[in-house]
Write a protein that holds these residues in place. Structure first.
Motif: not given
Length: 312
Positions: A21-22, A25, A29
């Protein structure tokens, strides 16, 4: 025993999911930087393929490394490629260790953005160099009499764009100064030197880089100058590019809420605030770095924000 294994497997699965999940993310970006780096890898391969069309075989140049290092021969040329593959795969696996190990220092996405930046700058310099002067290739398939030493003119643009991967990469000629194998090796070793945690692995990695250098020359894949130029060029590139990039967040402390590196503007703002407090005799508490509400051009603490709003 079964209960223990099940509990540990559950912890590992939760760790993998949380890290995924990290990283997703971060990927959302930074995907543009990763994509640009991968596109540049293709451009580098395309340039290496292009220089093969203008390669002209000739007598092998006099080389100090060829004099002192015995020639491995075609039947043992795989040794240097095997070592390079070991270095490459080991580094790739290490960059994904945050998904499995509890102790972690890096974010995989951010690290690869940095690595690709080092590779792109080094490869750009390499393209300029080997197109400036074409040397007769010392490798066996690049020598006079070999059918692979010269490429026939392409029949279509598609033939050039496909670069005949992987055969075109393995049997290329003309892309000599400086060694692409050493670019990857030195970038990976320098990166682990900075972000790795095992001292003996760092020392072992540098030893492998030196051995790789000798094997490349002994395999007659490059002249000695190709390896020597790579050693100081890549190290200088990593040194200067690393200074221009924002520093990666250190995950070993475990108490930093900041996921991405701070911008230079944020760093300057924090430094000014800390210096101001020190001059006034106040200690700088990391917990004091919390958001402040701005009212009438003044920064207020969170607790005083409501009072100021009511009194305005």
């Amino acid at each position: 025993m079964t209960l223990y294994i099940g509990r540990e497997a559950s912890k590992l699965w939760k760790r993998v999911c949380a890290e995924t999940t990290t990283e997703l993310n971060l990927l959302a970006d930074n995907w543009k930087y990763l994509l640009a780096g991968l596109v540049c890898q293709y451009i580098h391969g395309l340039a290496a393929r292009g220089v093969h069309y203008i390669h002209r075989p000739g007598p092998t140049l006099q080389d100090l490394g060829f004099i002192f290092l015995p020639e491995l021969g075609q039947d043992k040329a795989y040794i240097s490629e095997t070592l390079f593959s070991l270095i490459f795969l080991s580094f790739v696996l290490w960059t994904f260790h945050p998904f499995i190990l509890k102790s972690k220092r890096i974010y995989t996405v951010l690290l690869w953005c940095r690595v690709l930046a080092f590779l792109v700058v080094s490869q750009f310099l390499r393209i300029i160099t080997f197109y400036s002067t074409q040397l007769p290739g010392p490798n066996y398939h690049c020598r006079e009499g070999s059918k692979l030493a010269r490429l026939p003119h392409p029949q279509s643009i598609l033939e050039v764009l496909l670069i005949n991967f992987p055969r075109g990469v393995m049997y290329g000629c003309g892309d000599l100064i400086f060694s692409s194998h050493m670019i990857f090796t030195l970038v990976f070793v320098r990166t682990y030197q900075k972000y790795g945690t095992r001292r003996f692995i760092k020392q072992f990695a540098w030893m492998l880089a030196v051995i790789q250098s000798f094997l490349i020359v002994a395999s007659r894949k490059h002249y000695t100058v190709d390896v020597v130029v790579a050693w100081y060029t890549v190290n200088l590139v990593v040194f200067f590019v690393d200074k221009k990039l924002p520093e990666l967040p250190d995950r070993t402390s475990g108490n930093s809420p900041i996921l991405l590196p701070l911008s230079m503007k944020d760093k300057d703002s924090w430094n000014k605030e800390e210096n101001h407090k020190l001059l006034n005799g106040n200690s700088v508490d990391p917990a004091d770095r919390r958001p402040r509400t701005q009212v009438n051009g003044k920064n207020l603490e969170d607790g005083n924000a409501d009072t100021a709003m009511n009194g305005a």
